[in-house]
Design an enzyme around this catalytic site. Structure first.
Site, short mmCIF file in Angstrom:
data_model
loop_
_atom_site.label_atom_id
_atom_site.label_comp_id
_atom_site.label_asym_id
_atom_site.label_seq_id
_atom_site.Cartn_x
_atom_site.Cartn_y
_atom_site.Cartn_z
N CYS A 168 47.38 36.09 136.70
CA CYS A 168 47.98 37.00 137.65
C CYS A 168 48.11 38.40 137.06
O CYS A 168 47.94 38.61 135.87
CB CYS A 168 49.39 36.54 138.03
SG CYS A 168 49.44 34.91 138.78
N GLY B 5 43.32 38.54 139.52
CA GLY B 5 43.63 37.54 140.54
C GLY B 5 43.09 37.98 141.88
O GLY B 5 43.43 39.06 142.35
N GLY C 131 52.04 34.36 134.22
CA GLY C 131 52.26 33.45 133.11
C GLY C 131 52.57 32.04 133.56
O GLY C 131 52.37 31.70 134.73
N TYR D 192 37.89 38.53 127.40
CA TYR D 192 37.35 38.52 128.74
C TYR D 192 38.26 39.07 129.81
O TYR D 192 37.83 39.77 130.71
CB TYR D 192 36.97 37.08 129.12
CG TYR D 192 36.70 36.92 130.58
CD1 TYR D 192 35.51 37.42 131.13
CD2 TYR D 192 37.62 36.32 131.42
CE1 TYR D 192 35.25 37.31 132.48
CE2 TYR D 192 37.36 36.21 132.77
CZ TYR D 192 36.19 36.70 133.30
OH TYR D 192 35.93 36.60 134.64
#
Lengths: 475, 475, 475, 475
Positions: free
Chosen positions: A15, A43, A122, A264
């Site tokens: 997120c 996201g 998280g 990434y």
């Protein structure tokens, strides 16, 4: 909508959060829109905005959430309805099944002290226990996301605390895991970062407007300036006078910043904990060049994720850098499912090889990871058909082997080619002439002396994680 | 819908066409979907697909058209309804006002010999006269696009011709201008290219399936092979036995291939008239390096249109090539209109400078064109703020100065900075340390000895074009 | 979405609930769809369905809610996703401002014992106090409807009760007001009716499928049989063996059934507490004929609400019954707002007078109520224009003068013509030749000896209601 | 979209047309919206509006068409875009397969004299031949509706005629069949009615605004006054000065007004050719009472189509009239397809019997037609279950036995119970105690001495119709 006791979705979330507070009273919903657009890579499944007016009736929150990209969910007319000078936004990625509007964030809720809006990046590892305990006290849950557990923990403490920061501080003593949190109370904007520093969070400023967000790119995209990162374990409160209050979670923890952000996940132009994401990837490419040198004519990257490491490999090796592909930017999320037996042609629609570039060349092909191996195998086949003499594959991360419990979507073992095959087997399967993964001992070099979590590569988690039995329960 | 006599939209069209015929009777709608996706860069405003079954009842055509991208207009369920083994598709770009479903293509119509579907890329210069003449004979028009004029020309000839190819041949004697045309008759797929070769058209094949389309990337994306380009003035007919018949338009014309396809319009991985688009842009960059050498540390391109020429500049000059930007791929067509006074911040949301790359560097910045100059000015400002010492701008095309009558949307004079300012004035306005446009005499070098149309740069049109009075009428 | 502490919406709700349980395991979502369609007159703003499979994993609930009519929110594909053999549904009417998907029902929630779905018709008078108290204990609210207060009351008791029925029983000791409630627990379907019997609730059966719903028309529409009404204060539980358990709320209360259900709200073909709604309206018409006889040629009703009472008036008076109007059934909810100055023409579009019927006649015009008086004034004007000699208005309810606290949307005083004008003034304003309201003392005659609540006419509430100060807070 | 040579759709159309012209220049799109809403019963599948400004640039037409009801296709914002003081609108019903936006009306087209918009109710019997002939002259068709044939016929004549009325006059010499036509030219509103008077058309006026429309209810709903019917074979032109010009089609024809308009199709409050639709149905009921008297207690009608004839039966027979049903007005067009085996329950959801009304009664049940017989059979069964002693069925039309070629959708023979069963067989199948159809010789009594077409009952068509072979071709 599916409602179950199982927090299946909680485990697989990635997120981005964005909070903003214009002390001068200006409308901020468009800024949240732009900020969330800059965080969209974190996201793409749902998003939401909640705003309030610190001058208006206490706690009146306007919010909107929806499935889809920021520019699909929010149109001009919708933004105009969201009037306010303080607000939080959220972009969310979740695996299928729990992608519902109910599970979208920010969570907006009414409790003893009025309204609260909360956006969370998280994953908690004790959400299941906490939720069970809260339900035993008569609590009702409307979503299946662990962010609602955080909300409850705060609400329950708020009854006996003088300020919302105190309630948050006491709530953090109960929750365990990774979190970058932005909370909007009627008059304050609050950011909270887990004591391990697993999730990023930073502070920005533009005139009298303050921002707390997951990545610095959301600050600079708005033309604002980066002030600093929120420190691991820090609770940062911005009040109506522009004071930045800081307090710290009592829990002591050894820092363990997620290396995956650099490999990434984060955006190329972000700086996290004072380290440039772009530079870290250049260093990853250089490290690969040192670890796996090869005699070749051209270094190319798989767009877009492999391009920077390819550049780093080229610079370190002296082998020229080139473009070997055209990527079709119109093949997106809503593209039809390919029903063609040959998966190869599906790759061709997204990615074309530039024949004249690869023809007769010995090529180093760089990507950031190999998951199933089918895509890279198709790319190598296309390159060989276009006349490449050799294709040497270099991967800028070690093989993923262990699950992440902190909110990063690492594919399950069954899908990971590395979990059941040796490097030589993989090389043969994908048709490469040589294959080199980033050595795990070189990983630290990407980020200098920043303490990192590399549990997904080496099974050494920064905190005690659920054992196998609960793990299965969670899946 | 607005219906007027004025062919305003006709003048500003850019399009892509795609025809396919599976002799073995397999369904081809998904292949058209993929083909149009590969051509999406040629038109993003509307698209359409028309299919027929050559084994079924003669001339039963199923079609669907809509406003938006291919993956927005066509979903799985819609493609499943479009059953057939022969079909044509179209993607369209048009300026505002005429972007209606009615004006979308392919045109599907019923006439003396049953059904016909027609997809057209290009623009007629005598559409207005032809339309007036047809209306005088009692004809009714349902759209405001000049493709309907072509359809009428064919229908009127078909009454007295034995075959549809003959009717097309006779129709081409009346129409004047640029066209790449794909026509589906009940049993034949036909491609027609204007005698000047202004618009591209090529033929591909995969087993017993034949393709006629605007660009080779639509052939290779499907995994098919390129057979050859349709020649200027050629009418190519593919019949049910897989024979490729060829006949030629009688009108003699000096070839004049549109250079704009190579500079900007065509896709990087296409090959048009045997010239690789990628290579032509590399040569453009090299040409710029020779014409405007400069002492610098880094060559970078404006993504994505300037990247290849930047690579060519780097190779020819020996100055290292680098990435200086991150482009936000989520900021697309449906993004909200920026209401911010400062246009600068709007650029920041789309494009970020990688500070660590440009800091302390003397930079060559390459793009393919300068229209209003505001975007490049903002980019240069951002680079300087990030610490670039110098920014030398190189443009891989000459300044656009004259209108295009053949279907390429060249902005009007008022918007073109080059039409009212000297190069030195432009340099100062955009804040560059030096500025170099591609010299018009070097343009030919991009494409070897292929005869090109460069009228938009030098006012020398390959055919007589409407004089100023009619020009105004058309606008 | 607006989140406020004020339960503004709670006050003005009208709703219908529908619960069903197929003991043999058959899917029931289509039956809920049909049942809610039969209850659609009770609420047209939002609706929802929640289903579960009593054989499947405990507590897995599938639900869907949306704004609009049942046939707009639920399509075939959506119903197919809602697999289960037990379920509850809800249709809702709420005044503007709070018409959000969040406030739609059924409420689906997770608590100590798994999942629970709850659909509520009615209104609590102590929702505000209960909510404040719950928030003081750390509870979080996601909606602004008082049904969430009921859910919390149940959840909090469930912790210490053996069964969900016990928890409901204890919860009812806290809540005060009117409620018809259907609750789905993992293995049981439960119906609860407030001790005053203010809101209707009844039980039906078809083979091994049981239904608990607001009105009997939802039972008979499905071809099922009516078993009986749920008694005031009764908690009815249907278990997996088809046993109907009954227990009673301890609170003692004098029955006070809402007369508004018979006058207007319930469907003509329903039977509530053993009294046919149709027959009660016939009796109302007869009562009007006795109270206000008049020499006339024809009795007509305002469609559709006045037709039955008109029939009753005709039968009792011997004056022939006729149709005087054509109602345009296509002018519905989504009709454009009329911008015409003359409201009269807006009435004409919905309702036309049949000239040949009214011409030269002395007419008795019956309707069920007069709110602002503008509509009936327009109708009378149209009738006179069509040639009616006299129009005598008869209204089958007394004038509304006092607010309803139990979930019926009585317009506020300012809108009610009766609250500020005498009957003679109203007669003149609407242009009637005579006017007769149902005498309040005749109201009881509609329903025999059933104890009724007529507080909106006479200010005598069946329980202590909030005083003026809180009343204002609530509005 | 399906494009075929076969005019399958043409045969089965029912439609309503509405044209309006405000000489004072006021906007008329909202009036068209209201007018089409009043005509909605004539067609619910698609609708459209085309408007123009007689003061503005000649022939600029704004139009919008869509599938669905008027209030679904047109919202406030859409109506605001349709600025103009002259316009035509259309509502359409067509059987499945050809329900496409392309086939929706009005047709808007560009031809020699600018723009023309045309709305057509009816059906040509020589559309096929005309279309073939036009295609042979090089014409292109974009739709499969015969209205486009009319448009072409007008466009072709317009080339050699001085006025559009002249062109229409000459075009009517070619077309054969039934038509009520409204045409909007840049400065004139024109109405055309076929010489047989098969389709209705009338003129209305409100201040300086003129209306030409299918039914008078669309005039009175707007608060306008009916001027008169357009005469059979008349071409009525309203010019900018408010003059009503009249000319007549040369073709001589014996009048044959469609009786179906009175039996079922037209709205109750319309007057067609000076005959009140309501009164004609009252006479039909009376006629049934005379032809089939029966000893009974109550006369009831199937809502809504049988109510008026039931009233007529009651008045003529002296047997009391009553309501026996409640109709669920929310079960509409978009209701889900019932998948229940028992079709009976599908009827129950739409229609409920009022038990207390029918119990112990001998009932006369009136409807306007019996098609398959399944619905009435279910209704009779429900009435008997509710305790009806006898159910005597009376039908206010003779049995439909022959196809209509003029635009009325008579179901095909296979579906018609009357085409393969005797009345006694039908009576038994539907479970009635007696059955009486309107005797064909009594039909004339509904409309006095107005010459009527009753071909669907007696096979005597007012003009030569296609023979069986072509009939099949058309189906």
């Amino acid at each position: 909508m599916e409602n179950t006791k199982i927090l299946s979705s909680g485990l697989k979330e990635e997120c981005g959060v964005f909070g903003i507070y214009d002390l001068d009273g200006g409308d901020i919903s468009t800024s949240i829109y732009f900020g969330l657009s800059a965080l969209q890579h974190r996201g793409q499944e749902s998003c939401g905005i909640a705003v309030s007016d610190t001058q208006g009736p206490k706690g009146r929150v306007h919010s909107h959430k929806g499935l889809g990209l920021v520019n699909e969910v929010f149109r001009e007319s919708k933004l105009e309805e969201l009037k306010g000078n303080i607000g939080v936004g959220h972009v969310r990625y979740a695996t299928s099944g729990s992608t519902t509007v109910e599970n979208a964030q920010p969570l907006v809720l009414n409790y003893i002290k009025g309204s609260l809006a909360l956006a969370h990046n998280g994953n908690l590892i004790n959400a299941y226990e906490l939720r069970e305990q809260m339900e035993n006290e008569g609590s009702i849950f409307h979503t299946s996301i662990d962010s609602e557990v955080i909300a409850y923990a705060i609400a329950k403490e708020r009854v006996r605390c003088k300020t919302v920061e105190d309630a948050i501080l006491r709530a953090t003593e109960k929750i365990q895991g990774a979190y970058g949190l932005v909370v909007m109370s009627p008059r304050k904007l609050i950011g909270v970062r887990d004591p391990y520093g697993l999730k990023p969070l930073c502070i920005g400023k533009m005139e009298n407007t303050y921002i707390i967000t997951s990545e610095s790119c959301a600050i600079t995209s708005l033309g604002a300036e980066i002030i600093r990162d929120v420190e691991p374990g820090e609770i940062v409160t911005i009040d109506k006078d522009g004071n930045i209050h800081s307090s710290f979670i009592r829990q002591k923890a050894k820092q363990a910043h997620c290396i995956f952000e650099y490999i990434y996940f984060a955006r190329l132009d972000s700086t996290i904990d004072n380290i440039s994401v772009y530079e870290s990837r250049i260093r990853a490419g250089a490290s690969l060049a040192n670890s796996y040198p090869v005699d070749a004519d051209l270094v190319v990257g798989v767009p877009d994720s492999g391009l920077t490491a390819a550049k780093g490999y080229s610079e370190a090796s002296g082998i020229p850098f080139g473009f070997a592909f055209h990527k079709n930017s119109y093949v997106g999320r809503t593209f039809i499912k390919t029903t063609q037996k040959d998966r190869e042609s599906s790759v061709k629609i997204k990615l074309s090889v530039l024949d004249s570039v690869v023809k007769g060349k010995r090529i180093v092909l760089v990507d950031d990871s190999i998951v199933r191996g089918t895509t890279i195998a198709n790319i190598i086949k296309m390159m060989k058909q276009a006349g490449a003499l050799k294709v040497h594959v270099r991967v800028s991360s070690p093989p993923f082997l262990y699950p992440c419990y902190f909110g990063t979507d690492v594919p399950s073992n069954q899908q990971l080619i590395a979990s059941s095959h040796s490097e030589e087997q993989i090389r043969q399967m994908i048709g490469a002439d040589s294959l080199g993964y980033m050595p795990i001992e070189e990983l630290q070099g990407m980020v200098g002396d920043l303490p990192i979590c590399k549990a997904c590569f080496n099974n050494q988690y920064p905190m005690e994680v659920p054992d196998q039995e609960i793990r299965n329960l969670l899946e």
